[in-house]
Design a protein around this motif. Structure first.
Motif, short mmCIF file in Angstrom:
data_model
loop_
_atom_site.label_atom_id
_atom_site.label_comp_id
_atom_site.label_asym_id
_atom_site.label_seq_id
_atom_site.Cartn_x
_atom_site.Cartn_y
_atom_site.Cartn_z
N VAL A 59 0.65 -1.07 -0.02
CA VAL A 59 -0.34 0.01 -0.03
C VAL A 59 0.63 1.25 0.12
O VAL A 59 0.59 2.13 -0.85
N MET A 60 1.71 1.41 0.96
CA MET A 60 2.58 2.54 1.22
C MET A 60 3.43 3.00 0.07
O MET A 60 3.84 2.13 -0.40
N LYS A 61 3.59 4.36 -0.25
CA LYS A 61 4.37 4.52 -1.18
C LYS A 61 5.51 5.43 -0.51
O LYS A 61 5.72 6.27 0.16
N TYR A 62 6.95 5.00 -0.76
CA TYR A 62 8.14 5.57 -0.17
C TYR A 62 9.21 5.22 -1.13
O TYR A 62 9.34 4.28 -1.96
N LYS A 63 10.20 5.85 -1.05
CA LYS A 63 11.57 5.71 -1.87
C LYS A 63 12.27 4.37 -1.62
O LYS A 63 11.99 3.78 -0.49
N ASP A 64 12.83 3.79 -2.73
CA ASP A 64 13.72 2.43 -2.46
C ASP A 64 14.43 2.57 -1.11
O ASP A 64 15.35 3.45 -1.46
N PRO A 65 14.26 1.81 0.06
CA PRO A 65 15.26 1.95 0.82
C PRO A 65 16.52 1.40 0.61
O PRO A 65 17.47 1.60 1.43
N LYS A 66 16.82 0.43 -0.44
CA LYS A 66 18.07 0.07 -0.91
C LYS A 66 18.78 1.04 -1.06
O LYS A 66 20.02 0.99 -1.22
N VAL A 67 17.90 1.95 -1.74
CA VAL A 67 18.89 3.40 -2.46
C VAL A 67 18.86 4.54 -1.16
O VAL A 67 19.87 5.28 -1.23
N THR A 68 17.70 4.79 -0.78
CA THR A 68 17.40 5.91 -0.14
C THR A 68 17.28 5.65 1.41
O THR A 68 16.43 5.03 1.80
N LYS A 69 18.29 5.81 2.32
CA LYS A 69 18.74 5.52 3.43
C LYS A 69 17.72 6.31 4.48
O LYS A 69 17.26 6.10 5.61
N GLU A 70 17.61 7.73 3.89
CA GLU A 70 16.79 8.64 4.71
C GLU A 70 15.47 8.74 4.25
O GLU A 70 15.27 9.24 3.21
N GLN A 71 14.55 8.01 4.85
CA GLN A 71 13.12 7.95 4.67
C GLN A 71 12.27 8.99 5.08
O GLN A 71 11.12 8.94 4.72
N ARG A 72 12.73 10.05 5.64
CA ARG A 72 11.87 11.30 5.80
C ARG A 72 12.00 12.06 4.77
O ARG A 72 12.34 13.21 4.77
N ASP A 73 11.38 11.75 3.57
CA ASP A 73 11.34 12.29 2.39
C ASP A 73 10.00 12.85 2.33
O ASP A 73 8.75 12.24 2.58
N PRO A 74 10.02 14.15 1.71
CA PRO A 74 8.67 15.04 1.59
C PRO A 74 7.71 14.19 0.77
O PRO A 74 6.43 14.24 1.06
N ALA A 75 8.04 13.46 -0.35
CA ALA A 75 7.28 12.62 -1.00
C ALA A 75 6.54 11.20 -0.52
O ALA A 75 5.59 10.99 -0.86
#
Length: 249
Positions: A59-75
């Motif tokens: 369900v949830m949309k978030y940046k690929d954690p394997k690439v983006t380690k800072e997950q507090r992304d505005p999008a």
């Protein structure tokens, strides 16, 4: 699901199997972590395993954690674990998503580890510290309000609460706020496992009572079997496509 497509697409049997297997993995991680640390709340984690599997891996949309380690992304979509004592399964979900090695889960509650017994913003995937029960939904409602009225952003906010903490007044103030402002980008989730700290939760498994109370605060309320991944997929789709009011699951 393409943009503007409000039709529900039932998960394939393969997807259902993957989500069920992930829920089992998350349970096993939670038990092993709390066993290694000799403290924690494995049962509170276990009751929300399918919820976490469906949310984080469907369900949830978030940046690929394997690439983006800072997950507090505005999008990114926001997830607030209001019942912060279930932190082990939150850590397990992010580890399985690839944010950090699964082996690090065994460091739960160690003095040398940032994987504390409750979520802390020191971690790059935690927006707010939780653990003082009853406060998560207020934060989530504020995030949803900001998304609609200030950020003008499409991110959604999910808040998972325990049924015991849902008896606190702060929760109902937040429900009132969210209903009044018609925060249709907010999804409140109550894990009704019937168990409190020392006694059963006041409403036990009286789901009709939960439904009527939440409806009266302006929520679209969906009652599901929290261990049925197909029901959960449909419920979260309903939440995403319901306009003009927040949803409670």
């Amino acid at each position: 699901m393409s943009s503007g497509d409000n039709l529900y697409h039932q998960p394939t049997m393969e997807e259902v199997t993957v989500l069920k297997d992930m829920a089992t993995k998350l349970r096993i991680h939670s038990v092993k972590m709390t066993l290694a640390s000799k403290s924690g709340h494995p049962t509170s984690c276990s009751s929300m395993a399918e919820l976490m599997s469906v949310l984080f891996f469907k369900v949830m949309k978030y940046k690929d954690p394997k690439v983006t380690k800072e997950q507090r992304d505005p999008a990114n979509d926001r997830f607030i674990l209001s019942k912060g004592h279930a932190a082990p399964i939150l850590y397990a979900a992010w580890a399985e998503a690839g944010l950090f090695p699964v082996e690090d889960l065994m460091n739960l509650r160690k003095i040398t580890s940032d994987l504390e017994g409750h979520p802390t913003p020191r971690l790059p995937f935690i927006d707010v510290a939780t653990g003082s029960l009853g406060q998560g939904l207020s934060v989530a409602a504020g995030m949803a309000y900001c998304a609609k009225h200030f950020d003008k952003s499409s991110y959604r906010t999910y808040c998972l609460m325990g049924d015991g903490e849902s008896m606190e007044g702060n929760v109902w103030e937040a429900l009132n706020f969210a209903g009044f402002y018609k925060l249709d980008n907010l999804c409140a989730i109550i894990d009704v496992n019937r168990l409190g700290q020392s006694d059963p939760a006041p409403l036990a498994h009286d789901m009709d009572q939960y439904r009527r109370r939440l409806n009266s605060f302006g929520f679209n309320t969906v009652v599901v079997d929290g261990h049925d991944v197909e029901e959960l997929c449909k419920a979260f789709h309903t939440a995403e496509t319901t306009k003009g009011m927040p949803t409670a699951i």
